[in-house]
Design a protein around this motif. Structure first.
Motif, PDB file in Angstrom:
ATOM      1  N   LEU A  10     -20.524 -42.753   5.017  1.00 31.86           N
ATOM      2  CA  LEU A  10     -20.813 -42.390   6.401  1.00 31.86           C
ATOM      3  C   LEU A  10     -22.322 -42.335   6.606  1.00 31.86           C
ATOM      4  N   GLY A  11     -22.747 -42.489   7.843  1.00 30.47           N
ATOM      5  CA  GLY A  11     -24.165 -42.352   8.172  1.00 30.47           C
ATOM      6  C   GLY A  11     -24.413 -42.802   9.593  1.00 30.47           C
ATOM      7  N   GLY A  12     -25.627 -42.623  10.019  1.00 33.11           N
ATOM      8  CA  GLY A  12     -26.031 -43.048  11.351  1.00 33.11           C
ATOM      9  C   GLY A  12     -26.497 -44.490  11.356  1.00 33.11           C
ATOM     10  N   ALA A  13     -26.893 -44.957  12.532  1.00 35.94           N
ATOM     11  CA  ALA A  13     -27.421 -46.313  12.671  1.00 35.94           C
ATOM     12  C   ALA A  13     -28.685 -46.459  11.840  1.00 35.94           C
ATOM     13  N   ARG A  14     -28.764 -47.578  11.134  1.00 32.67           N
ATOM     14  CA  ARG A  14     -29.935 -47.916  10.324  1.00 32.67           C
ATOM     15  C   ARG A  14     -30.226 -46.883   9.225  1.00 32.67           C
ATOM     16  N   ALA A 157     -11.746 -39.987   4.784  1.00 29.25           N
ATOM     17  CA  ALA A 157     -12.324 -39.096   3.772  1.00 29.25           C
ATOM     18  C   ALA A 157     -11.221 -38.480   2.915  1.00 29.25           C
ATOM     19  N   ALA A 158     -10.108 -38.144   3.522  1.00 31.12           N
ATOM     20  CA  ALA A 158      -8.978 -37.589   2.766  1.00 31.12           C
ATOM     21  C   ALA A 158      -8.369 -38.639   1.837  1.00 31.12           C
ATOM     22  N   VAL A 163     -16.835 -39.603  -1.178  1.00 30.73           N
ATOM     23  CA  VAL A 163     -17.380 -39.712   0.174  1.00 30.73           C
ATOM     24  C   VAL A 163     -18.877 -39.436   0.079  1.00 30.73           C
ATOM     25  N   LEU A 164     -19.662 -40.359   0.633  1.00 33.28           N
ATOM     26  CA  LEU A 164     -21.116 -40.231   0.652  1.00 33.28           C
ATOM     27  C   LEU A 164     -21.609 -40.224   2.085  1.00 33.28           C
ATOM     28  N   PHE A 165     -22.675 -39.480   2.326  1.00 35.51           N
ATOM     29  CA  PHE A 165     -23.364 -39.513   3.615  1.00 35.51           C
ATOM     30  C   PHE A 165     -24.753 -40.063   3.334  1.00 35.51           C
ATOM     31  N   ILE A 166     -25.145 -41.099   4.077  1.00 31.72           N
ATOM     32  CA  ILE A 166     -26.444 -41.737   3.869  1.00 31.72           C
ATOM     33  C   ILE A 166     -27.377 -41.338   5.010  1.00 31.72           C
ATOM     34  N   ALA A 167     -28.552 -40.856   4.651  1.00 34.48           N
ATOM     35  CA  ALA A 167     -29.609 -40.540   5.619  1.00 34.48           C
ATOM     36  C   ALA A 167     -30.920 -41.038   5.038  1.00 34.48           C
ATOM     37  N   ALA A 168     -31.675 -41.787   5.820  1.00 33.41           N
ATOM     38  CA  ALA A 168     -32.968 -42.329   5.393  1.00 33.41           C
ATOM     39  C   ALA A 168     -32.837 -43.119   4.089  1.00 33.41           C
ATOM     40  N   GLY A 169     -31.705 -43.805   3.918  1.00 35.32           N
ATOM     41  CA  GLY A 169     -31.474 -44.603   2.727  1.00 35.32           C
ATOM     42  C   GLY A 169     -31.074 -43.825   1.499  1.00 35.32           C
ATOM     43  N   LEU A 170     -30.924 -42.511   1.636  1.00 31.58           N
ATOM     44  CA  LEU A 170     -30.608 -41.660   0.490  1.00 31.58           C
ATOM     45  C   LEU A 170     -29.167 -41.158   0.568  1.00 31.58           C
ATOM     46  N   THR A 173     -23.849 -36.786  -1.714  1.00 30.10           N
ATOM     47  CA  THR A 173     -22.443 -36.767  -2.102  1.00 30.10           C
ATOM     48  C   THR A 173     -21.733 -35.619  -1.397  1.00 30.10           C
ATOM     49  N   LEU A 174     -20.702 -35.970  -0.630  1.00 28.35           N
ATOM     50  CA  LEU A 174     -19.878 -34.977   0.047  1.00 28.35           C
ATOM     51  C   LEU A 174     -18.620 -34.677  -0.750  1.00 28.35           C
TER      52      LEU A 174
END
Length: 180
Positions: A10-14, A157-158, A163-170, A173-174
């Protein structure tokens, strides 16, 4: 360390979610001695130069090392057909958009997707946008889309071990599978 059978990113645009997902699937395919498969849910909506440019950049980054299957709506069928090879699904949010615009039963289609994921014998990495962190959309369709995307992400997610969340390319781990 082997990759879990099912990973949701998961993550936002770009945010870098597709790039991270490509790395995971490339590694899984290399370990299996297979060609990675890219299940593309993008559907051209007419004259949209910006979306065409995004598509071009994604294709260029992957190069010829990937096999691409276009499945803007028939994602469960594509997952079934590619059950034995590592695949990247990019992205669930566009798939949901296509279902909404085509007037299809999202609950039914999501159930079909869950069954296809459960039947896989090779790793799959799913990419989705996290759209619920921003402003409340000002139209009924926008609010329905936001709500449906949140529900789809929860169900995926279930269904996934990681499940990973990506922010600023990083990656953050969720959810990670336990030992054993």
């Amino acid at each position: 360390m082997s990759s879990p059978m099912r990973t949701l990113i998961l993550g936002g645009a770009r945010s870098g979610k597709s790039r991270h997902a490509e790395t995971l699937v490339r590694e899984a395919a290399r370990a299996a001695g297979a060609t990675p498969v890219y299940l593309a849910t993008f559907r051209p909506w007419g004259d949209d130069a910006e979306m065409d440019d995004r598509l071009r950049r994604h294709r260029a980054r992957r190069g010829d090392a990937w096999r691409t299957v276009e499945c803007p709506v028939a994602l469960p069928e594509a997952l079934d057909a590619e059950a034995g090879v590592p695949v990247l699904v990019d992205c669930l949010t566009l798939w949901l958009t296509n279902l909404l615009l085509d007037g299809l039963d999202i609950e039914r289609q999501t159930g079909r997707l869950e069954r296809a994921l459960a039947a896989r014998t090779a790793p799959v990495v799913l990419v989705a946008n996290e759209v619920g962190l921003g402003l409340v959309p000002d139209t009924p369709l926008g609010r329905r889309f936001r709500d449906e995307a949140g529900l789809l992400n929860q169900r995926m997610a279930a269904a996934c071990a990681r499940v990973l969340f990506i922010a600023a390319g990083l990656p953050l781990t969720l959810k990670e599978p336990g030992p054993g």
